[in-house]
Enzyme design. Sequence first.
Site, PDB file in Angstrom:
ATOM      1  N   SER A  87       6.454   1.853  -7.144  1.00  0.00           N
ATOM      2  CA  SER A  87       5.901   0.509  -6.975  1.00  0.00           C
ATOM      3  C   SER A  87       4.380   0.581  -6.879  1.00  0.00           C
ATOM      4  O   SER A  87       3.789   1.654  -6.778  1.00  0.00           O
ATOM      5  CB  SER A  87       6.468  -0.151  -5.715  1.00  0.00           C
ATOM      6  OG  SER A  87       5.890   0.429  -4.552  1.00  0.00           O
ATOM      7  N   SER A  89       2.482  -0.586  -4.423  1.00  0.00           N
ATOM      8  CA  SER A  89       2.009  -0.862  -3.067  1.00  0.00           C
ATOM      9  C   SER A  89       0.857   0.036  -2.636  1.00  0.00           C
ATOM     10  O   SER A  89       0.144  -0.286  -1.688  1.00  0.00           O
ATOM     11  CB  SER A  89       3.161  -0.722  -2.065  1.00  0.00           C
ATOM     12  OG  SER A  89       3.585   0.624  -1.965  1.00  0.00           O
ATOM     13  N   LYS A 144       3.180   5.406   2.209  1.00  0.00           N
ATOM     14  CA  LYS A 144       2.129   4.501   2.680  1.00  0.00           C
ATOM     15  C   LYS A 144       1.037   5.343   3.326  1.00  0.00           C
ATOM     16  O   LYS A 144       1.151   6.559   3.452  1.00  0.00           O
ATOM     17  CB  LYS A 144       2.661   3.496   3.707  1.00  0.00           C
ATOM     18  CG  LYS A 144       3.883   2.711   3.276  1.00  0.00           C
ATOM     19  CD  LYS A 144       3.604   1.718   2.178  1.00  0.00           C
ATOM     20  CE  LYS A 144       4.887   0.986   1.788  1.00  0.00           C
ATOM     21  NZ  LYS A 144       4.699   0.104   0.611  1.00  0.00           N
ATOM     22  N   SER A 228       2.202  -5.139  -0.359  1.00  0.00           N
ATOM     23  CA  SER A 228       2.796  -3.929   0.189  1.00  0.00           C
ATOM     24  C   SER A 228       3.801  -4.274   1.266  1.00  0.00           C
ATOM     25  O   SER A 228       3.481  -4.980   2.229  1.00  0.00           O
ATOM     26  CB  SER A 228       1.707  -3.009   0.768  1.00  0.00           C
ATOM     27  OG  SER A 228       2.286  -1.903   1.436  1.00  0.00           O
TER      28      SER A 228
END
Length: 267
Positions: A87, A89, A144, A228
């Site tokens: 993704s 994010s 992250k 995100s």
Amino acid sequence: MDFSLLLVLAVALSGVIYLLDVVLLRPKRRQRVATADANTQEGLDEPSREKLLKEPWPVDYARSFFPVLLIVLVVRSFIVEPFQIPSGSMRPTLEVGDFILVNKFAYGLRLPVVNTRFIEVDDPERGDVMVFRFPDEPSVNFIKRVVGLPGDSIRYEGKQLYINGGPIAKELTEEGPEASPEQLLLAETLGDADHFVYNNPRDPGPQMREVEVPAGHYFMMGDNRDHSNDSRYWGFVPEENIVGRAFAVWMHWDGGLPSFTSVRRIE
């Protein structure tokens, strides 16, 4: 399916079969050859000997695959593991289709499958890009940036990040960058990590009042701040969910030919 679990099971099964052959089956095959030799006046011919000594196919496969599977398990569990970014994010730091390498011993050695740390090394630091098991679905890996450490107070309002009451400085680098024209590209420093983040000036984005990070937990955010799914929505990451620290992009593949032009360290 949990690949780590499948790998552990494959190593265990092939290892048990291989060990069973070494301890029990192989001596029996050799004994049969010795008995046949003793009962034959001129001894066994070579084709007959090979036939009696031939390993059953499960043993043959186990002997071939066990060392390979064991090496893969050790490397993947304790040294480095590859992941693909699914993704956006973490844009602009990581793009969809980036293949990354994750250091599995940076935060201590962990047992595969159960993920229990049995050797401590270091703890995550603010600014690290970390892979972890999603708290609501541990079979899914997320990536992250570490924003809040245990005991920190975190607030995010008006596209501004506050840690322990102080705003994290960020500097506008480019309006409408070519890779994402609707965004603002900003430079930010978290701990020792100098990196870029995206903000969308036309999207108010998530707002979050001050929260305190519990002991043994971490607050995670994506660099693509308005796009995100991170700790602002689902809370904190417990220490036992940590997988490792992402440190390099080694390939990019978006469906065409793989590209190695984006090989780089992750900051």
